[in-house]
Design a protein around this motif. Structure first.
Motif, PDB file in Angstrom:
ATOM      1  N   ARG A  65      29.668  36.250  18.189  1.00  0.00           N
ATOM      2  CA  ARG A  65      29.153  36.534  19.339  1.00  0.00           C
ATOM      3  C   ARG A  65      29.930  36.011  20.624  1.00  0.00           C
ATOM      4  O   ARG A  65      30.147  36.566  21.748  1.00  0.00           O
ATOM      5  CB  ARG A  65      27.869  35.581  19.433  1.00  0.00           C
ATOM      6  N   THR A  66      30.540  34.821  20.456  1.00  0.00           N
ATOM      7  CA  THR A  66      31.349  34.348  21.526  1.00  0.00           C
ATOM      8  C   THR A  66      32.667  35.505  21.943  1.00  0.00           C
ATOM      9  O   THR A  66      32.922  35.738  22.988  1.00  0.00           O
ATOM     10  CB  THR A  66      31.844  32.907  21.249  1.00  0.00           C
ATOM     11  N   PHE A  67      33.205  35.883  20.780  1.00  0.00           N
ATOM     12  CA  PHE A  67      34.337  36.442  21.127  1.00  0.00           C
ATOM     13  C   PHE A  67      33.937  37.834  21.647  1.00  0.00           C
ATOM     14  O   PHE A  67      34.738  38.506  22.651  1.00  0.00           O
ATOM     15  CB  PHE A  67      35.058  37.024  19.780  1.00  0.00           C
ATOM     16  N   SER A  68      32.928  38.681  21.178  1.00  0.00           N
ATOM     17  CA  SER A  68      32.203  39.807  21.932  1.00  0.00           C
ATOM     18  C   SER A  68      31.876  39.684  23.237  1.00  0.00           C
ATOM     19  O   SER A  68      31.768  40.736  23.897  1.00  0.00           O
ATOM     20  CB  SER A  68      31.278  40.536  20.819  1.00  0.00           C
ATOM     21  N   GLN A  69      31.490  38.532  23.736  1.00  0.00           N
ATOM     22  CA  GLN A  69      31.147  38.366  24.969  1.00  0.00           C
ATOM     23  C   GLN A  69      32.385  37.866  25.909  1.00  0.00           C
ATOM     24  O   GLN A  69      33.096  38.667  26.562  1.00  0.00           O
ATOM     25  CB  GLN A  69      29.927  37.411  25.103  1.00  0.00           C
ATOM     26  N   GLN A  70      32.904  36.646  25.601  1.00  0.00           N
ATOM     27  CA  GLN A  70      33.892  36.135  26.469  1.00  0.00           C
ATOM     28  C   GLN A  70      35.157  36.690  26.437  1.00  0.00           C
ATOM     29  O   GLN A  70      35.987  37.018  27.238  1.00  0.00           O
ATOM     30  CB  GLN A  70      33.949  34.721  26.183  1.00  0.00           C
TER      31      GLN A  70
END
Length: 431
Positions: A65-70
């Motif tokens: 989730r963090t990678f696909s966002q930030q």
């Protein structure tokens, strides 16, 4: 020296009197954070308790989730430059609606990952589009003598913080019903944001004619060495803020034996932001980036140094929560000074061209700093250990020193014929 444009004569227009597209962007940020914090803080609990996932799988999902966002902000920024604020913003809302709907009904890891990637990528589309829209609308407001761009970003930080405080409260109430209900309510919030922006959001293509492709924006960023240095120096800001989730619980565990007070710390953070953000942003704008940016990052360093010092004191020398409260207050004061200026300086550093790509790269660099820095610091964090706090204090201090040099170096002159035929207003020698 990096120089911001002169203050307008009437810089304190209330937000409700700002143009409709600006109000829509600000309220969209509020709603976006409400919807996000309705779900994401409770995702790990849902995966572990409702879907019986192992701890390492929960970590994988949260990391994705963090990678696909930030990590993908640079994509959203380049797409904003190519297609404009409104189409990318609306697409981000639609993708977030789909992502939350999938998460709400997902019963297996593959579908959980699909929903997680959709929700993350939606933010990678939405946030650079909103920042770019605020940057261009802020420039128009400065030209009209209504408010400054830095103050507009300060208002944005306030509404974001209020939204991130309201969301978890509503999420905790809805979670008593079911996680599916929580996700569907969050999806409904983003439907409202989508409809509002379709009706009142910015419509004009920012920054003049669209470039031939998204690669043009990335190429412009990579050729902009001054901006890349600025980005590297400012990336410690997101790393510092991320310690609200990583290091602060460890300090609470040391001081009180539990993390029960963590929710109260976020209330303190919201109170500081709501009361101090706009006044401090105005003060920083008056002082200029050469003074305010190094000061803001130095104050952030002090926040970590206070906890490091507290760990060396005998037990009972201070009230149990005093170091944690001091950390939260000082951290957010530093962010209030530096944060709006950092965002305000991106367009002039980009010479008002490919602004979305520059914002996206700035955000992605912060995400990379969080990934690398938190991994290293997390290996050292334990209750009572001063070393990780000292390391976290050194990083923003290094940024402060670098920014003190960068903001005093003469900038290359802007070239005519850019930014829609107007003379680009890049960094120029200060007064």
């Amino acid at each position: 020296m990096l120089r911001l444009r002169d203050r307008p004569r009437t810089p304190r227009t209330p937000w409700w009197r700002l143009p409709a597209p600006v109000r829509t962007l600000l309220l969209s940020q509020f709603a976006f954070n409400v919807g996000f914090y309705l779900v994401v803080p409770f995702l790990a609990v849902h995966l572990a308790d409702d879907l019986a996932m192992a701890g390492w799988l929960v970590g994988v999902v949260l990391g994705v989730r963090t990678f696909s966002q930030q990590g993908l902000f640079f994509v959203g920024g380049a797409l904003t430059d190519r297609f404009g604020v409104r189409p990318v913003l609306l697409t981000g809302c639609a993708v977030r609606v789909a992502g939350f709907c999938v998460l709400g009904v997902a019963g297996s890891l593959p579908w959980v990952l699909v929903g997680t990637v959709l929700t993350g990528f939606a933010a990678a589309l939405f946030s650079p589009a909103v920042e770019t829209g605020l940057a261009h609308e802020g420039r128009r407001l400065e030209d009209a003598g209504t408010t400054t761009r830095a103050e507009l970003f300060a208002l944005d930080a306030v509404v974001e913080k209020v939204g991130s405080s309201v969301g978890p409260v509503l999420g905790a109430l809805l979670l008593a019903v079911s996680f599916t209900t929580t996700c569907l309510v969050a999806a409904g919030v983003f439907v409202v944001v989508l409809v509002a922006n379709a009706r009142w959001g910015p419509r004009a293509q920012p920054g003049g004619p669209a470039p031939a492709g998204v690669l043009h924006g990335w190429g412009a960023v990579l050729r902009n060495r001054r901006f890349l240095v600025f980005t590297a120096l400012c990336s410690t800001s997101l790393l510092a803020y991320n310690q609200m989730y990583l290091a602060l619980p460890v300090e609470l565990e040391r001081a009180t034996g539990s993390t029960a007070a963590l929710g109260a710390m976020f209330v303190v953070a919201a109170a500081v932001t709501v009361t101090a953000q706009v006044p401090l942003a105005r003060w920083a704008r008056r002082r200029g980036p050469a003074t305010a940016l190094p000061l803001g990052f130095s104050v952030t360093a002090v926040a970590f140094a206070l906890v490091a010092a507290a760990t060396a004191l005998p037990a009972g020398a201070l009230p149990a929560l005093a170091p944690a409260v001091a950390f939260v207050v000082v951290l957010h004061l530093g962010s209030a000074v530096a944060g709006p200026l950092v965002r305000d300086l991106v367009p002039p550093l980009a010479r008002e061209r490919h602004v979305g790509a520059h914002y996206g790269v700035l955000a992605s660099a912060g995400g990379l700093a969080v990934l690398l820095g938190s991994t290293a610091v997390g290996a050292l964090l334990e209750p009572g250990a001063a070393l990780p706090w000292l390391l976290l204090a050194v990083l923003p201090l290094l940024s402060a020193a670098g920014l003190a040099v960068l903001t005093r170096r003469p900038a290359a002159p802007a070239h005519p014929g850019r930014a829609g035929g107007r003379r680009a207003r890049g960094p120029a020698p200060t007064r």
